[in-house]
Enzyme design. Structure first.
Site, PDB file in Angstrom:
ATOM      1  N   ASP A  80       0.860  -1.180   0.000  1.00 39.78           N
ATOM      2  CA  ASP A  80       0.000   0.000   0.000  1.00 39.78           C
ATOM      3  C   ASP A  80       0.899   1.234   0.000  1.00 39.78           C
ATOM      4  OD1 ASP A  80      -2.028   1.794   0.178  1.00 39.78           O
ATOM      5  OD2 ASP A  80      -2.653   1.265   2.210  1.00 39.78           O
ATOM      6  N   ASP A 171      -2.870   2.444  -6.008  1.00 36.41           N
ATOM      7  CA  ASP A 171      -1.801   2.414  -5.003  1.00 36.41           C
ATOM      8  C   ASP A 171      -1.792   1.149  -4.148  1.00 36.41           C
ATOM      9  OD1 ASP A 171      -4.209   3.093  -3.776  1.00 36.41           O
ATOM     10  OD2 ASP A 171      -3.222   4.239  -2.190  1.00 36.41           O
ATOM     11  N   GLU A 172      -2.580   0.138  -4.500  1.00 34.94           N
ATOM     12  CA  GLU A 172      -2.608  -1.105  -3.718  1.00 34.94           C
ATOM     13  C   GLU A 172      -2.505  -2.313  -4.639  1.00 34.94           C
ATOM     14  OE1 GLU A 172      -5.255  -1.797  -0.343  1.00 34.94           O
ATOM     15  OE2 GLU A 172      -6.015   0.239  -0.639  1.00 34.94           O
ATOM     16  N   CYS A 562     -39.760  -4.222 -19.416  1.00 32.33           N
ATOM     17  CA  CYS A 562     -40.813  -4.954 -20.130  1.00 32.33           C
ATOM     18  C   CYS A 562     -41.114  -6.254 -19.393  1.00 32.33           C
ATOM     19  CB  CYS A 562     -40.371  -5.236 -21.566  1.00 32.33           C
ATOM     20  SG  CYS A 562     -41.564  -6.228 -22.500  1.00 32.33           S
ATOM     21  N   CYS A 565     -40.142  -9.560 -21.866  1.00 32.39           N
ATOM     22  CA  CYS A 565     -38.772  -9.974 -22.188  1.00 32.39           C
ATOM     23  C   CYS A 565     -37.721  -9.353 -21.295  1.00 32.39           C
ATOM     24  CB  CYS A 565     -38.445  -9.642 -23.643  1.00 32.39           C
ATOM     25  SG  CYS A 565     -38.415  -7.859 -23.989  1.00 32.39           S
ATOM     26  N   HIS A 580     -41.285  -1.183 -29.410  1.00 33.16           N
ATOM     27  CA  HIS A 580     -41.098  -2.437 -28.680  1.00 33.16           C
ATOM     28  C   HIS A 580     -42.441  -3.133 -28.451  1.00 33.16           C
ATOM     29  CE1 HIS A 580     -38.694  -5.130 -26.170  1.00 33.16           C
ATOM     30  NE2 HIS A 580     -39.678  -5.103 -25.297  1.00 33.16           N
ATOM     31  N   HIS A 584     -43.876  -7.009 -29.837  1.00 27.95           N
ATOM     32  CA  HIS A 584     -44.549  -8.102 -29.124  1.00 27.95           C
ATOM     33  C   HIS A 584     -45.941  -8.358 -29.690  1.00 27.95           C
ATOM     34  CE1 HIS A 584     -41.512  -8.954 -26.197  1.00 27.95           C
ATOM     35  NE2 HIS A 584     -41.486  -7.718 -25.745  1.00 27.95           N
TER      36      HIS A 584
END
Length: 659
Positions: A80, A171-172, A562, A565, A580, A584
């Protein structure tokens, strides 16, 4: 932060933030935490002796299983960097050395130097509170390009010790140094000393290191002798248990402020050893996953194998700024975020399909809004189109943080990433290049990868559509993805039946009733009038099946998902939502037609094949010869009169002559 008067710091924070939006938000969070604690206490009070006896047996069994998994053969190192951002700024500007330094602004501090930490200044603290705690605090604006450069230098050092090191931030990092210790016959302590010296030589910065049998304890060890120090825990079970038993639970990664309050105030747990002593309560009050984690912590167990590299799930960026309700400024910041996200996606070679907008209001309320696009995107323009709609739907509002995240990622090199959600217009494609030698327009069913599915094709001549048993010319892959804007699709029409594997490579469409039209058609394909045929539609694969969704059942869950789906479209996307829904609707109509007409289609096709050898020059004579085996198209239409829509088999008429 050791040696800091924490009560004084808390008092200053309280006085400086009292009455602010931040203070009110913290109060709401505290009230919620108290409710959770009271709920756990009520649950704890209902536990009987029989319950505790049962859960004690469960806990003992779990602890035996966990103990059996203990691995002391690995040596893990956690490094670290010390006050990384502040140390880099001091290295670049030596005049800052020894001064209380804060990287950030009056709004928020990112990192504080050790000189500033002595006053109680820390990361994630507002800058104005930091100034109150430390009047001489010096502020420096962050420079992430500079921090990234120094981070890359440290990673070159890590690479020489463990090519598969795990970087958790700039930094780790975690390093598995087991093989290095064995190959070079050195201890983990020697590796730690050597690595710290190498990083200092490469960057001029210092780091702190912890060495232990697993990653969880190694991270704790790296914090013990900060800054510029190291702590080594031997690979010995007794040494590990002794170290862990006296460890405060807050020192463990994954146990934060809220979890600490729950364990301390409900069960009186403050050290890791007490977790084992209260194991029955942990198993009774918490989920199985949480209980396993708590017991693993009490036993000093952690990860020992290098995790397999998994496909990235999401990528994003966010920015905090002074609260503002200026819409022009907010959209400007949104554009900058879209550009940053584009850079990150293209750097990784990724495209995404689900875009999430994160907003934090001036009242510290956090909102997330998401939309799923039809195709995979990674350009600034595409990202900004959807992000702007999401933000507009929330306006007006005052914000202090904004972020964008892309998920459902695909590699740009993956051809499958170009696939899009199937909508009505995807089945209508134009192509004038797929004519056979006789001048007839040959259509073939093409799958999503552009490969021909076989000899199934349709030849159009003199306005008739008939199945062709010959091998048809396949449509060019580029033509498959060309959309013909001249095609008009009337509402409430029975459109097309499909499966997930096959889509139409080219449209065959005409209409005598609904008004559909094509401006550009080949000279060999003619549109039927209503006297010859009541309706003309598209050909389909006889194996295609439709979705089970019904338009009457479609709902938008939570206003944007929806119910059929799972596709995500917020209310702001009205055109897309209508498209959409139409998708359907057409899908469900095709399902009904498939059920009603699948068997007649098969029998009629068989009869047509048997009658295709009839040499009669006249259509009426051919129909008379075949009338004993198959109904004429007009008879077929009469049989389906009760239905709303014309069966798909009505679109297949006989040729005037053999092809």
């Amino acid at each position: 932060m050791e040696g800091v008067d924490k009560e004084k710091v808390q008092k200053v924070i309280y006085e400086m933030s009292k009455g602010s939006k931040y203070f009110e938000n913290e109060q709401r969070k505290e009230a919620l935490t108290k409710q959770k604690i009271e709920h756990l206490r009520a649950q704890c009070a209902t536990l009987t002796d029989n319950d505790l006896s049962h859960f004690q047996k469960v806990a003992e069994r779990k602890m035996l299983e966990l103990e059996a998994s203990r691995d002391l053969s690995k040596i893990w190192l956690h490094t670290d960097m010390d006050a990384f951002y502040a140390a880099v700024e001091t290295l670049e500007d030596p005049s800052l050395k020894g001064k209380p330094l804060a990287v950030g602004s009056m709004s928020m501090i990112t990192t504080a130097s050790y000189e500033a930490r002595k006053f109680g200044v820390r990361a994630a603290m507002p800058g104005f509170i930091g100034c109150k705690l430390c009047p001489g605090l010096v502020f420096v604006r962050p420079n992430f390009e500079r921090y990234t450069h120094y981070s890359e230098l440290t990673r070159k050092v890590f690479q020489s010790y463990d090519p598969s090191f795990i970087a958790t931030s700039l930094d780790e990092a975690y390093l598995n140094i087991t093989s290095v210790c064995i190959e070079r016959s050195i201890t983990g302590e020697e590796v730690a000393t050597e690595l710290r010296a190498a990083i200092h030589q490469e960057t001029g910065l210092t780091c702190s290191v912890g060495v232990a049998p697993n990653r969880m304890i190694a991270k704790v060890c790296s914090d013990i002798n900060k800054p510029n120090g190291q702590f080594i825990l031997p690979n010995d079970r007794e040494a590990v248990l002794t170290f862990v038993y006296t460890l405060p639970i807050r020192k463990i990664g994954g146990i934060g402020k809220v979890t600490e309050q729950k364990l301390r105030q409900v069960l009186g747990i403050s050290t890791c050893q007490e977790m084992l002593q209260k194991a029955a309560f942990l198993c009774a009050l918490f989920s199985e996953c949480s209980a396993d984690f708590f017991l693993s912590v009490g036993l000093g167990l952690g990860g020992t194998e290098t995790p397999k590299q998994r496909q990235r799930k999401s990528i994003g960026c966010e920015r905090t700024f002074i609260a503002t309700d200026d819409s022009s400024l907010l959209f400007e910041k949104l554009a900058n975020l879209a550009e940053n996200l584009m850079d990150d996606l293209q750097k990784e070679g990724l495209k995404g399909k689900t875009l999430t907008l994160k907003l934090k209001t001036a009242d510290f309320e956090v909102r997330t809004r998401a939309v799923t696009t039809r195709g995979y995107i990674n350009s600034k323009e595409d990202i900004l189109i959807y992000a702007t709609k999401l933000l507009k739907a929330e306006m007006p509002l005052s914000l202090r943080l904004m972020g964008l995240r892309m998920s459902q990622l695909h590699d740009e090199k993956d051809d499958s990433s170009t696939s899009t959600q199937k909508t009505i217009d995807i089945f209508f494609r134009s192509s004038n290049s797929n004519l056979n030698v006789n001048g007839t327009n040959v259509q073939s069913i093409t799958n999503i990868s552009g490969q021909d599915n076989g000899p199934i094709s349709v030849t159009t001549e003199d306005g008739y559509l008939v199945p062709d048993s010959g091998t048809g010319a396949s449509t060019d892959q580029q033509d498959f993805f060309v959309h013909d804007e001249s095609i008009f699709i009337p509402e409430q029409r029975n459109l097309v039946n499909y499966n997930n594997e096959a889509v139409l490579s080219n449209p065959v469409i005409g209409d005598g009733l609904g008004g559909a039209k094509i401006d550009d058609v080949t000279h060999t394909a003619k549109v039927m009038n209503s006297e010859k045929l009541d309706d003309v539609g598209q050909f389909i694969s006889h194996e295609a099946t439709a979705s089970s969704g019904k338009p009457g059942q479609q709902l938008w869950i939570d206003g944007y998902i929806c119910s059929i789906c799972g596709f995500e479209l917020p209310p702001g996307f009205e055109e897309e939502r209508q498209e959409h829904s139409d998708f359907h609707f057409a899908e469900s109509l095709q399902q009904e037609e498939t059920v009603d007409s699948k068997r007649p289609i098969c029998s009629e096709r068989l009869a047509e094949k048997q009658c295709s050898t009839t040499p009669s020059p006249k259509k009426k004579l051919a129909e008379k010869q075949c009338s004993t085996t198959t109904p004429s198209p007009k008879k077929k239409l009469k049989s389906s009169k009760g239905g709303k829509h014309i069966p798909i088999d009505a679109f297949f008429a006989k040729c005037k002559k053999n092809l």
